[in-house]
Write a protein that holds these residues in place. Structure first.
Motif, PDB file in Angstrom:
ATOM      1  N   HIS A 116       0.857  -1.086   0.090  1.00 24.66           N
ATOM      2  CA  HIS A 116       0.002   0.003  -0.048  1.00 24.66           C
ATOM      3  C   HIS A 116       0.881   1.163   0.080  1.00 24.66           C
ATOM      4  CE1 HIS A 116      -4.093  -1.700   0.048  1.00 24.66           C
ATOM      5  NE2 HIS A 116      -3.502  -2.608   0.685  1.00 24.66           N
ATOM      6  N   ILE A 117       1.686   1.306   0.689  1.00 23.07           N
ATOM      7  CA  ILE A 117       2.858   2.299   0.746  1.00 23.07           C
ATOM      8  C   ILE A 117       3.442   2.589  -1.037  1.00 23.07           C
ATOM      9  CG2 ILE A 117       5.333   3.203   1.139  1.00 23.07           C
ATOM     10  CD1 ILE A 117       4.764   1.966   3.904  1.00 23.07           C
ATOM     11  N   GLY A 118       3.673   1.372  -1.438  1.00 24.62           N
ATOM     12  CA  GLY A 118       4.064   1.519  -3.007  1.00 24.62           C
ATOM     13  C   GLY A 118       2.898   2.017  -3.801  1.00 24.62           C
ATOM     14  N   PHE A 119       1.698   1.364  -3.790  1.00 23.51           N
ATOM     15  CA  PHE A 119       0.532   1.794  -4.470  1.00 23.51           C
ATOM     16  C   PHE A 119       0.427   3.457  -4.423  1.00 23.51           C
ATOM     17  CE2 PHE A 119      -2.023  -2.328  -3.712  1.00 23.51           C
ATOM     18  CZ  PHE A 119      -1.414  -2.795  -4.738  1.00 23.51           C
ATOM     19  N   GLU A 120       0.563   3.949  -3.192  1.00 21.32           N
ATOM     20  CA  GLU A 120       0.358   5.468  -3.045  1.00 21.32           C
ATOM     21  C   GLU A 120       1.674   6.233  -3.619  1.00 21.32           C
ATOM     22  OE1 GLU A 120      -0.824   6.956   1.082  1.00 21.32           O
ATOM     23  OE2 GLU A 120       1.236   7.463   0.903  1.00 21.32           O
ATOM     24  N   ARG A 121       2.599   5.720  -3.602  1.00 22.49           N
ATOM     25  CA  ARG A 121       3.638   6.372  -4.146  1.00 22.49           C
ATOM     26  C   ARG A 121       3.706   6.211  -5.780  1.00 22.49           C
ATOM     27  NH1 ARG A 121       7.527   3.567  -2.043  1.00 22.49           N
ATOM     28  NH2 ARG A 121       8.033   2.021  -4.103  1.00 22.49           N
ATOM     29  N   LEU A 122       3.674   5.066  -6.214  1.00 24.05           N
ATOM     30  CA  LEU A 122       3.935   4.813  -7.628  1.00 24.05           C
ATOM     31  C   LEU A 122       2.477   5.540  -8.491  1.00 24.05           C
ATOM     32  CD1 LEU A 122       5.307   3.317  -9.784  1.00 24.05           C
ATOM     33  CD2 LEU A 122       3.848   1.321  -9.455  1.00 24.05           C
ATOM     34  N   GLY A 123       1.549   5.851  -7.767  1.00 20.34           N
ATOM     35  CA  GLY A 123       0.531   6.621  -8.619  1.00 20.34           C
ATOM     36  C   GLY A 123       1.134   8.052  -8.694  1.00 20.34           C
ATOM     37  N   MET A 124       1.725   8.501  -7.806  1.00 20.89           N
ATOM     38  CA  MET A 124       2.169  10.015  -7.924  1.00 20.89           C
ATOM     39  C   MET A 124       3.218   9.969  -8.605  1.00 20.89           C
ATOM     40  SD  MET A 124       1.907  11.679  -3.952  1.00 20.89           S
ATOM     41  CE  MET A 124       2.274  10.155  -2.925  1.00 20.89           C
ATOM     42  N   GLU A 125       4.032   8.976  -8.831  1.00 13.41           N
ATOM     43  CA  GLU A 125       5.355   9.065  -9.784  1.00 13.41           C
ATOM     44  C   GLU A 125       4.771   8.875 -11.057  1.00 13.41           C
ATOM     45  OE1 GLU A 125       8.810   7.002  -6.551  1.00 13.41           O
ATOM     46  OE2 GLU A 125       7.605   5.884  -8.123  1.00 13.41           O
ATOM     47  N   ASN A 126       3.661   8.179 -11.547  1.00 12.09           N
ATOM     48  CA  ASN A 126       3.451   7.920 -12.794  1.00 12.09           C
ATOM     49  C   ASN A 126       2.836   9.376 -13.096  1.00 12.09           C
ATOM     50  OD1 ASN A 126       3.009   5.587 -14.077  1.00 12.09           O
ATOM     51  ND2 ASN A 126       2.489   4.675 -12.296  1.00 12.09           N
ATOM     52  N   ILE A 127       2.021   9.996 -12.525  1.00  8.74           N
ATOM     53  CA  ILE A 127       1.237  11.017 -12.976  1.00  8.74           C
ATOM     54  C   ILE A 127       2.712  12.430 -13.037  1.00  8.74           C
ATOM     55  CG2 ILE A 127      -0.196  13.165 -12.428  1.00  8.74           C
ATOM     56  CD1 ILE A 127      -1.959  10.790 -10.963  1.00  8.74           C
ATOM     57  N   LEU A 128       3.218  12.262 -12.172  1.00 10.13           N
ATOM     58  CA  LEU A 128       4.382  13.479 -12.158  1.00 10.13           C
ATOM     59  C   LEU A 128       5.331  13.267 -13.492  1.00 10.13           C
ATOM     60  CD1 LEU A 128       5.632  13.588  -8.418  1.00 10.13           C
ATOM     61  CD2 LEU A 128       4.939  15.523  -9.613  1.00 10.13           C
ATOM     62  N   SER A 129       5.667  11.921 -13.787  1.00  9.86           N
ATOM     63  CA  SER A 129       6.464  11.557 -14.878  1.00  9.86           C
ATOM     64  C   SER A 129       5.766  11.861 -16.212  1.00  9.86           C
ATOM     65  CB  SER A 129       6.822  10.193 -14.829  1.00  9.86           C
ATOM     66  OG  SER A 129       7.617   9.821 -16.056  1.00  9.86           O
ATOM     67  N   PHE A 130       4.437  11.616 -16.392  1.00  5.93           N
ATOM     68  CA  PHE A 130       3.712  11.928 -17.428  1.00  5.93           C
ATOM     69  C   PHE A 130       3.620  13.564 -17.571  1.00  5.93           C
ATOM     70  CE2 PHE A 130       0.068  12.113 -20.378  1.00  5.93           C
ATOM     71  CZ  PHE A 130       0.159  11.059 -20.895  1.00  5.93           C
ATOM     72  N   GLU A 131       3.421  14.238 -16.595  1.00  6.02           N
ATOM     73  CA  GLU A 131       3.502  15.458 -16.511  1.00  6.02           C
ATOM     74  C   GLU A 131       4.659  16.086 -17.206  1.00  6.02           C
ATOM     75  OE1 GLU A 131       3.346  19.636 -16.114  1.00  6.02           O
ATOM     76  OE2 GLU A 131       4.629  18.277 -15.018  1.00  6.02           O
ATOM     77  N   ARG A 132       5.748  15.522 -16.830  1.00  6.76           N
ATOM     78  CA  ARG A 132       7.156  16.130 -17.211  1.00  6.76           C
ATOM     79  C   ARG A 132       7.460  15.721 -18.487  1.00  6.76           C
ATOM     80  NH1 ARG A 132       9.435  14.632 -11.279  1.00  6.76           N
ATOM     81  NH2 ARG A 132       8.736  16.261 -10.066  1.00  6.76           N
ATOM     82  N   THR A 133       7.328  14.391 -18.957  1.00  5.48           N
ATOM     83  CA  THR A 133       7.967  13.635 -19.828  1.00  5.48           C
ATOM     84  C   THR A 133       6.943  13.353 -21.032  1.00  5.48           C
ATOM     85  OG1 THR A 133       7.734  11.690 -19.018  1.00  5.48           O
ATOM     86  CG2 THR A 133       9.815  12.946 -18.503  1.00  5.48           C
ATOM     87  N   GLY A 134       5.754  13.266 -20.572  1.00  6.84           N
ATOM     88  CA  GLY A 134       4.623  12.625 -21.611  1.00  6.84           C
ATOM     89  C   GLY A 134       4.629  11.261 -21.786  1.00  6.84           C
TER      90      GLY A 134
END
Length: 348
Positions: free
Chosen positions: A311-329
């Protein structure tokens, strides 16, 4: 310029507070909390959440009260929505193809629960060879007769997994990690079937042998594990179960609807299969009474990936996905990127 809007579904985050602070710096967070389907549809129609760029669902137990993400819901998304990052490994509840047609990349969080699911898979494998469920129930019954029965008779139908062949259907992260544990800890021989063969460096850790056809995998496996996403159809039906080795074991840590449970009951009752280990079930949360009554069937309540670590990983990975997509597409763990590219007429 105004910050892009992220629609946060479900409960507040619980663990990754520093990362969420950075997330809030990068995006304007709007919340739906726990709306039912009709409330959520109305909110989308009325643009209550604005023209959001991304959807973030950090937990599996909340944020899904609107039900399956089908064409009805997806058609109501604003044109601005480009990425949906959710907790959990499975995505049978969301139409990833429909999202792709609207240009939305869906990201799951299988990477975050890989270790937990693989551990559970190993436990199910061991238990189906050793029939620990029989012993477990007998001891917990606090009944002397049941205890003596298991104590005296279990050994005659129990085997060590060591040296046996484990056949894995679906050699993604969870399938590969289970293979590594089974090979390194129990000296099992690893065979697998997938749509495409994995690169040699991914096979080498467990010395895995690839099978292009599922039939050949079933024919050589002493234990078959289902670890592939649900695509809308039953994967193992009566015909394919009949192609398994006599006395083989079957493990399902993927989705219950991948397996014909009626056919499994028949295979177990006839002795075609020696045992089964099921984390998932066809009609959850309802469990097959027949399977539940069998002492050669180990069962869990869809808990393989359920750990604080996951669950710690779920929470973190979701944010990382969105941050990455916003920065790099590009997202970190996209599921349907190939479908988005196809819809856009481009190649990955």
């Amino acid at each position: 310029m105004p910050k892009p809007i992220v629609l946060h579904l479900g409960d507040d985050i619980r663990w990754n507070h520093e990362l969420y602070a950075k997330f809030q710096d990068a995006f304007e967070i709007r919340r739906s909390y726990s709306m039912n389907r009709e409330e959520f549809k109305r909110a989308l129609k009325e643009r209550t959440f604005g023209d959001f760029f991304a959807i973030y669902r950090p937990f599996w137990n909340t944020g899904g009260e609107m039900g399956n993400w089908d064409e009805e819901l997806i058609s109501l998304l604003p044109a601005s929505c480009r990425v949906y990052a959710s907790a959990g490994a499975g995505f049978d509840w969301v139409d990833t193809a429909a999202l792709a047609k609207r240009g939305v990349t869906y990201c799951n969080a299988a990477a975050a629960c890989t270790e937990s699911v693989a551990d559970a898979a190993i436990w199910l494998i061991i238990s189906t060879f050793r029939l620990f469920s029989w012993s477990h129930v007998a001891a917990r019954s606090v009944d002397a007769e049941q205890f003596v029965d298991a104590n005296r008779n279990l050994a005659m139908v129990s085997h060590n997994p060591n040296g046996h062949t484990l056949g894995i259907i679906g050699f993604g992260q969870i399938g590969r990690r289970t293979a590594e544990k089974a090979y390194l800890a129990m000296n099992m021989k690893i065979h697998y079937h997938d749509i495409v063969r994995m690169p040699s460096e991914l096979e080498s850790v467990s010395k895995a042998t690839y099978h292009k056809e599922m039939d050949s995998l079933l024919a050589v496996s002493d234990c078959v594990m289902v670890a592939t996403p649900f695509s809308g159809e039953t994967l193992l039906n009566k015909g394919l179960l009949a192609k398994m080795k006599d006395g083989a074991r079957l493990i399902n840590i993927a989705r219950g609807k991948l397996l014909d449970e009626g056919a499994l009951v028949e295979a177990l009752e006839s002795g075609k299969l020696a045992a089964a280990g099921l984390d998932v079930h066809f009609d959850e949360p309802r469990v097959s009474p027949k399977l539940a009554s069998m002492r050669n069937v180990e069962m869990m309540a869809h808990n393989a990936g359920a750990s604080v670590d996951s669950h710690i990983g779920f929470e973190r990975l979701g944010m990382e996905n969105i941050l990455s997509f916003e920065r790099t597409g590009k997202a970190v763990t996209p599921v349907n990127a190939h479908l988005v590219a196809k819809a856009n007429g481009s190649k990955l």
